[in-house]
Design a protein around this motif. Structure first.
Motif: not given
Ligand SMILES: NC(=O)c1ccc[n+]([C@@H]2O[C@H](COP(=O)([O-])OP(=O)(O)OC[C@H]3O[C@@H](n4cnc5c(N)ncnc54)[C@H](O)[C@@H]3O)[C@@H](O)[C@H]2O)c1
Ligand SMILES: [Zn+2]
Ligand SMILES: [Zn+2]
Length: 382
Positions: A42-43, A184-185, A189-190, A214, A229, A280, A324, A365
């Motif tokens: 998505l980014h 958070f999230g 992944v969360g 979610r 939040f 944030v 990562q 998504f």
């Molecule tokens: N480090 C790594 O290896 C790795 C691997 C996979 C994904 N990621 C990153 O992990 C993140 C999450 O991926 P995902 O697939 O779960 O994405 P996703 O977009 O489905 O989930 C992100 C969630 O964060 C929530 N959110 C937005 N602002 C928020 C806030 N201020 N506080 C709390 N929640 C908030 C959204 O509503 C959403 O539910 C992304 O940034 C992705 O790039 C990193």
């Protein structure tokens, strides 16, 4: 072959592309059977990551069947069902030999920070990804593993990124028995991070998001306590109140660069591109962890700086851990948790979208429509 192709921010479509070919004797060509769309995609889709070139095929979470192997490939043969970690890595450099597969020194001439990632812009090496019928897999003897017979394909595809990444986020938190963990999230992944936190001994797991559907999943899937939040004047104050005014022991940021919750952070990051991402959630993590606590960051941020409250992190004596995910390092333990039934990655799959309709998948998504948590992409059998 048919492949997803990036045409510019918010514009993806399926095009005919040349089938990839063996470019090095240790390459394999994999016919993709299932791919997923990740929050990281998505980014890219939103135009947040630099050097995302028109014509690139995304997709770093995929499984498939080996269709062709180069002359030096020893561990795979044509017809093997394989799961491919999202990292492209050599396996023998300084970093790979220390298990830092996501920081491989040999696979990305475009950056000194990150290694290689399939389908993740030229900042991550410029490798085409797996949201397509075929994909070239370099270092075929290093990254991919044969999918065990007992493993379901939908579990396998989530084991190439979302599941190990959430687990890794909990691991980086260095959770001790009985500790309070805030995630958070509540994206895939969360949700995996929250579920994994229990495995590491957490005494209480709290998940924060603003999407109620979610948060409900965080309750049923990860047995977490949840808060929206948007229902609090200040979520940090609320978290302090419910943790004896000390703060959480460990906080995990699984939100990354496109966090909601601050108009100005949104304008200066997503709109004006003055920051590498809105911090944030990261700032909330720094504020809501207790002094001496640990903040684990697995949400993705762009290469440029973000306005992070670094002074507060210093003055609180925090431990900050991040990377990562080195996916394959997590597999031995995660295979056991999937086999035993504790982890059921496919429970997060909400949509199965034919490759031809991938634009709709990105839209669903991205806008979080139709209860979307994790969309899979299914190419036609070629
Ligand atoms: N480090 C790594 O290896 C790795 C691997 C996979 C994904 N990621 C990153 O992990 C993140 C999450 O991926 P995902 O697939 O779960 O994405 P996703 O977009 O489905 O989930 C992100 C969630 O964060 C929530 N959110 C937005 N602002 C928020 C806030 N201020 N506080 C709390 N929640 C908030 C959204 O509503 C959403 O539910 C992304 O940034 C992705 O790039 C990193
Ligand atoms: Zn990802
Ligand atoms: Zn390496």
């Amino acid at each position: 072959m048919k492949a997803m192709v990036y045409r510019g921010p918010y514009r993806v479509r399926v095009e005919e592309k040349d089938r990839p070919t063996i470019e090095h004797p240790n390459d394999a060509i994999v016919r993709v059977t299932k791919a997923a769309i990740c929050g990281s995609d998505l980014h890219l889709y939103h135009g947040m990551m630099p050097d995302t070139r028109v014509g690139m095929t995304f997709g770093h979470e995929f499984i498939g069947v080996v269709d062709e192997v180069g002359g030096s490939v020893e561990h795979l043969k044509v017809g093997d069902r394989v799961m491919v970690p999202f990292n492209v890595y050599c396996g023998y450099c300084y970093f790979c030999t220390r298990g830092l597969y996501s920081n491989c020194h040999n696979v990305n001439a475009n950056a000194t920070a990150v290694g290689g990632i399939y389908g993740y812009s030229h900042t991550c090496g410029g490798y085409d990804g797996g949201q397509s019928q075929f994909v070239r897999v370099p270092f075929a003897d290093v990254g991919p593993s044969i999918i065990p017979d007992w493993m379901d394909d939908e579990d396998a595809v989530l084991l190439t990124d979302a599941c190990p990444t959430g687990y890794f986020g909990a691991q980086l938190g260095e959770i001790k028995e009985g500790e309070v963990v805030v995630v958070f999230g509540a994206g895939p992944v969360g949700l995996f991070a929250a579920k994994s936190a229990w495995l590491m001994g957490a005494g209480r797991v709290i998940v924060i998001d603003h999407l109620d559907y979610r948060l409900e999943k965080a309750q049923s899937f990860a047995h977490a306590e949840t808060y929206n939040f948007t229902q609090y004047d200040d979520i940090v104050v609320h978290l302090k109140k419910i943790t004896d005014y000390l703060g959480a022991d460990v906080v995990i940021d699984t939100v990354g660069a496109e966090a909601d919750g601050s108009f100005w952070q949104h304008v200066t990051s997503a709109k004006l591109k003055l920051q590498g991402g809105s911090p944030v959630a990261l700032n909330w993590a720094i504020d809501s962890v207790r002094k001496g606590g640990t903040v684990s960051v697995i949400g993705a941020y762009g290469p440029m700086f973000s306005a992070v409250k670094f002074g507060d992190a210093v003055n609180k004596g925090l431990t900050l851990r991040m990377n990562q995910c080195p996916v394959k390092r997590q597999w031995p333990r995660l295979f056991e948790h999937v086999r035993s039934g504790y982890l059921k990655p496919k429970d997060l799959v909400t949509h199965r979208i034919p490759l031809e309709h991938i634009a709709e998948g990105y839209h669903l998504f991205s806008a979080k429509l139709d209860g979307c948590i994790k969309p899979l992409v299914i190419p036609d059998p070629a």
